[in-house]
Design an enzyme around this catalytic site. Sequence first.
Site, PDB file in Angstrom:
ATOM      1  N   GLY A  73      24.827  15.619  34.037  1.00 29.96           N
ATOM      2  CA  GLY A  73      24.967  17.069  34.044  1.00 29.96           C
ATOM      3  C   GLY A  73      24.257  17.620  34.808  1.00 29.96           C
ATOM      4  CB  THR A  74      20.677  18.383  35.233  1.00 34.63           C
ATOM      5  OG1 THR A  74      20.854  18.599  33.334  1.00 34.63           O
ATOM      6  CG2 THR A  74      19.918  19.164  35.538  1.00 34.63           C
ATOM      7  CG  ASN A  81      25.700  26.518  27.273  1.00 35.13           C
ATOM      8  OD1 ASN A  81      26.857  27.163  28.593  1.00 35.13           O
ATOM      9  ND2 ASN A  81      24.813  26.729  27.170  1.00 35.13           N
ATOM     10  CB  SER A 125      27.139  15.400  31.316  1.00 32.24           C
ATOM     11  OG  SER A 125      26.277  14.962  30.368  1.00 32.24           O
ATOM     12  CB  CYS A 137      17.785  25.265  27.356  1.00 30.87           C
ATOM     13  SG  CYS A 137      18.963  24.254  28.032  1.00 30.87           S
TER      14      CYS A 137
END
Length: 378
Positions: free
Chosen positions: A70-71, A149, A197, A325
């Site tokens: 996805g990034t 998210n 993703s 993260c």
Amino acid sequence: MEVYLDNASTTQVSKEVFEAMKPYLVSEFGNPSSLHNKGIRIRKVINSSRKQIAQLLNCDDKEIYFTSCGTESTNWALKGLAFANKTKGEIITTKIEHHATLHTVQFLEELGFTVHYLDVDKQGFINLDQLRLLINDNTLVVSIILANNEIGTIQNVKEISKICESSSTYLHLDAVQAITHIPINIKELNVDLISISGHKFHAPKGIGLLYIKKGTHIANLIHGGQQENNLRSGTENVPYIVGITKALSIGINKYKEYKDRLNKYAQYFIDKLKENNIDFILNGPQISDNRLPGNLNISFKDLDGSDITFYLNKARIMVSTGSACDSTSIEPSHVLKAINIPNDYINASIRFSIGEYTTFEELEYSINSLINILNDLS
Ligand SMILES: Cc1ncc(COP(=O)(O)O)c(C=O)c1O
């Protein structure tokens, strides 16, 4: 019992996906660019996977590109537009994006782009009037996280897309959390780019997709060979392409059953906390079609999130604080700050993300353990 309530971070590869991938790891290992039979057979597998994905999402197969995650998809979407359309200098995004978007637009800011960050309300819905005011002929792209998210808010894409259309601005959606968890019909959504993703819906980590609408002016992010219609070089990851295709097909077909069960579980969780007089706030929208199924982001009054996660982990219940993260940082996440959680709640915000494989027994064990932990800590 070990309970995994961190499905928004990543999910396990399903047995069906693993079985579908296996031949392409071992016997059908050819390089799709090779002109011999092994290569030709594999090329056909990629072509049919792309067609299947296009059918599932309702778009043309030439609009589907395989990436590594996805990034990468989001980096490609935003940098690719920026590098290919030098006449426009503004970008609009939101204060509650994933770092894949936030850090990419910050990089583009360093290159001279002006970036506007839309405010959100208490539930995380973006301010559409602010978008109407900011958008102008110099706006290159509006980039929005479709389903958040951390707090699960699902944005009103139809309204956003109408606003973008009126000023011929590209619209990019980060649908990494949304895909298979809410219905996505690309033609109906009327967007230009969508990041996806695999590891969020039972495909392996290391495979993603970028939908790019026909006619979009976009530059390469990765240069090299001629793969992916000359736009994304690198030998194709065939086993994972087969995996993401299988996972997408299973996920989309199971959507309704999945949503109903996860919403019921989430509501049960909330009701139990209320019955036990726990002082909490559910961050994001109420459990409804406006919230990602299975996402519960809850703040507890006058407590410390790291204490709660420590004891949950001791009870073998895995959750996260803020986004994955951010899990080692004590600072409340940018998303929680943007929705203005009261100060006496913000330090104990936990994300429980229930998944397809979560059982009722695991849920019950988790709620009971959580209530005991909260009572001991209070
Ligand atoms: C909304 C959102 N966007 C982007 C990403 C990045 O995806 P990937 O892990 O595939 O790079 C994530 C992952 O957590 C996400 O939740």
